[in-house]
Every structure is written in C-alpha cells, then in structure tokens.
Scaffold this active site. Structure first.
Site, PDB file in Angstrom:
ATOM      1  N   ASP A 238       0.846  -1.194   0.000  1.00  0.00           N
ATOM      2  CA  ASP A 238       0.000   0.000   0.000  1.00  0.00           C
ATOM      3  C   ASP A 238       0.881   1.244   0.000  1.00  0.00           C
ATOM      4  O   ASP A 238       0.600   2.230   0.671  1.00  0.00           O
ATOM      5  CB  ASP A 238      -0.923   0.000   1.222  1.00  0.00           C
ATOM      6  CG  ASP A 238      -2.066   1.004   1.084  1.00  0.00           C
ATOM      7  OD1 ASP A 238      -2.465   1.315  -0.052  1.00  0.00           O
ATOM      8  OD2 ASP A 238      -2.549   1.494   2.125  1.00  0.00           O
ATOM      9  N   ASP A 255       3.990   1.993   8.114  1.00  0.00           N
ATOM     10  CA  ASP A 255       2.691   1.394   7.794  1.00  0.00           C
ATOM     11  C   ASP A 255       2.828   0.150   6.925  1.00  0.00           C
ATOM     12  O   ASP A 255       2.505   0.158   5.747  1.00  0.00           O
ATOM     13  CB  ASP A 255       1.772   2.419   7.103  1.00  0.00           C
ATOM     14  CG  ASP A 255       1.327   3.519   8.034  1.00  0.00           C
ATOM     15  OD1 ASP A 255       1.399   3.325   9.255  1.00  0.00           O
ATOM     16  OD2 ASP A 255       0.904   4.580   7.548  1.00  0.00           O
TER      17      ASP A 255
END
Length: 309
Positions: A238, A255
């Site tokens: 992502d 993340d």
C-alpha cells in the site's frame, strides 16, 4: 547503487509462506529470565500505566540505547498522532520516575472487532494462512472472532516485517524503518520518528515540495529500499507518499500491516507493480525526469530481485 552491498536473493517456492505458525526467531524470544524488578514507589496517575515491557514480545536485539526497558517505567499518553480506518496511532512517553531515562513511542492500536474496517484485506491475506481450519473458516466468513484473528495477523505481520527490515537496515544502511519496540496482541509500539524534544512527528513525503537535488536523493533512497524489500521477498502492498516519512533528509518507510509476500501470494507481483506506479507518479509530478523513474523498468528489476523473473 552497489549490488554487492545488498543481501543476496533467495528463491523460494510458492508453497511456503512466512505468515503462518512458523514464527521467525525474534517472535520466539522469551521474556528475560531475570528481569530487573524494581519496587514501585506509588501508583501511576490515571493517564499513566506501568510499562508493559515484561508482558510483550520484544523487537530485535541488541535493543537501541535510547529505549527504556526498566520495569519501573511508566507510559504516559500524550495524544493522537494519526487516526485511520483500521488503527489509531498514539504518542506515548515511557519514563522512569525521578530519573532522566525516557523515550517517545508511537503506539499503533488496531480497532476492536466491532469497529474495525479491513475493507481490502482479502487479497493481502493470501499467503498468510493459519493451519487450523476453524480459524481459517472464521477469517473467511468475517465473523467477530475471524475479524479479531485478521487484526492479530495484521499486527503480527507488521511487527515481523519491521523486525526483519530493521535488522537488514542496521547491517546495510539501505532501508530505514521505525524500530519495532514491542507487540502485545493488536497493540504495536514503535520508535517515534521526529523531534523528540518537541514531540513533532517527521513530515510525510506527501507534505513536502523538495528541490531537485533532494528529490533525486529521496528517489534513490526509495529505490534502494524497494530493492531491499524485494530481496527479502516483500512488497509494501500500500505504498504511497503518505506512508513515507522524511526525517533529517532520510526516507523512512512506515505502515506495513498489509505487507505482501510476493512469492507466496499469487497477487504479489500486482501489488508490487502498483506500489511502484503510485510512488513513481508522485516523483515525476514533482519534477523527476520520467526516464529515470520508469515504473515498468523498476517493477521488472524488483521482480528479478525477488527471484520471480
């Protein structure tokens, strides 16, 4: 980029996944056999809690010097750094009372099963199967228990990936990620990246408008980091300018709960290609020559480094 500085690629079959019950070595570490127990003077304030270090799975050793591991330390909530659909990130100060021992931590807490929204998890979870059929059925059916299992997998996957990448980065200097301090259930404690004196987090790449020289430097750092990821068998999954921090000129990747095994996951190459396309588009839009940031060329290089082509 010097190829001999990078870890050698390792080919693996599609049938073997890292996201199952075979825990990596840093998840198998037990608690310290002789913790330095200290008798507390009094109870913490309501906004504080005792350090949970002795209850958690710890990050790679040796632990950084800045990290407070004393059991007499207290964790004080300072506020929210970021809110998200799957998790919130809080700022916590861990300090030993009446001493100068303290550190700032970013604490990522996944939402409970009733409020969590793993809206795209099906593709990411391929290659992360647990062995027990009951858990697999619950995850596939998105029952409350299954959603809790998914949350645990996401937290454990991020902790495992950060631990491995931290070790690679410490040895090669080719990738920077926050140090993974500890993991308890679905709560992940990480190194705070930013100005510790002011508690100001490092800016996201998306917030910056770098000059030509800095833009080129950040792109080269990103390519190095992606090569390291590919050689470890990973795609971020992502990647965007919003989960890349810039701290003192250094690009820091954050993340990674949706980190993808590019070999075990049938969609791995597609996730990798999407990562490259998104970040390359941002850099070229900011003035990086398109010839030096060709997505197809970089994707081909990364798949080769991952041992797929």
């Amino acid at each position: 980029m010097r190829e001999h500085d990078l870890p050698a690629p390792q080919r693996r079959g599609r049938g073997k996944s890292r996201f199952d019950d075979d825990e990596p070595h840093f998840l198998r570490h037990g608690r310290p056999t002789e913790p330095a127990l200290v008798e507390p003077d009094d109870e913490p304030e309501p906004e504080d809690r005792w350090s949970s270090w002795d209850e958690a799975v710890h990050g790679p050793e040796p632990h950084p010097e800045w990290l407070v591991t004393e059991l007499a330390a207290r964790d004080t909530e300072l506020g929210v750094l970021k809110t998200g659909k799957e998790a919130d990130v809080h700022l916590v100060r861990r300090a030993v009372p009446d001493t100068d021992r303290s550190c700032l931590l970013a604490v990522k807490r996944y939402r409970d099963a009733q409020h969590r929204l793993f809206h795209r998890d099906a593709g990411y979870l391929e290659g992360r199967r647990v062995r027990r059929s009951r858990e697999n059925r619950a995850m596939a059916g998105r029952t409350a228990f299954g959603r809790q299992m998914i949350a645990g997998q996401w937290a454990a996957a991020e902790f495992a990936a950060l631990s491995r990448l931290w070790e690679i980065g410490a040895a090669s200097g080719r990738i920077a990620v926050p140090y993974p301090v500890q993991l308890i259930g679905t709560e992940l404690m990480l190194e705070f990246v930013g100005d510790a004196d002011e508690g100001a987090a490092a800016p996201r790449l998306a917030q910056l408008r770098p000059e030509a020289g800095e833009l080129r430097s950040l792109w080269e750092q990103l390519v190095d980091a992606l090569v390291v990821l590919a050689r470890a068998g990973y795609a971020h999954g992502d990647l965007s300018p919003y989960n890349l921090l810039v701290h003192r000129g250094r690009l820091v990747m954050i993340d990674l709960p949706q980190v993808v095994d590019v070999v075990a996951n049938p969609q791995g190459p597609e996730f990798l290609a999407r990562d490259v396309k998104v970040v390359a588009a941002w850099f070229t839009a900011r003035g990086l020559p398109a010839a030096g940031a060709d997505p197809a060329e970089l994707t081909g290089l990364l798949l080769h480094e991952a041992g797929i082509r």
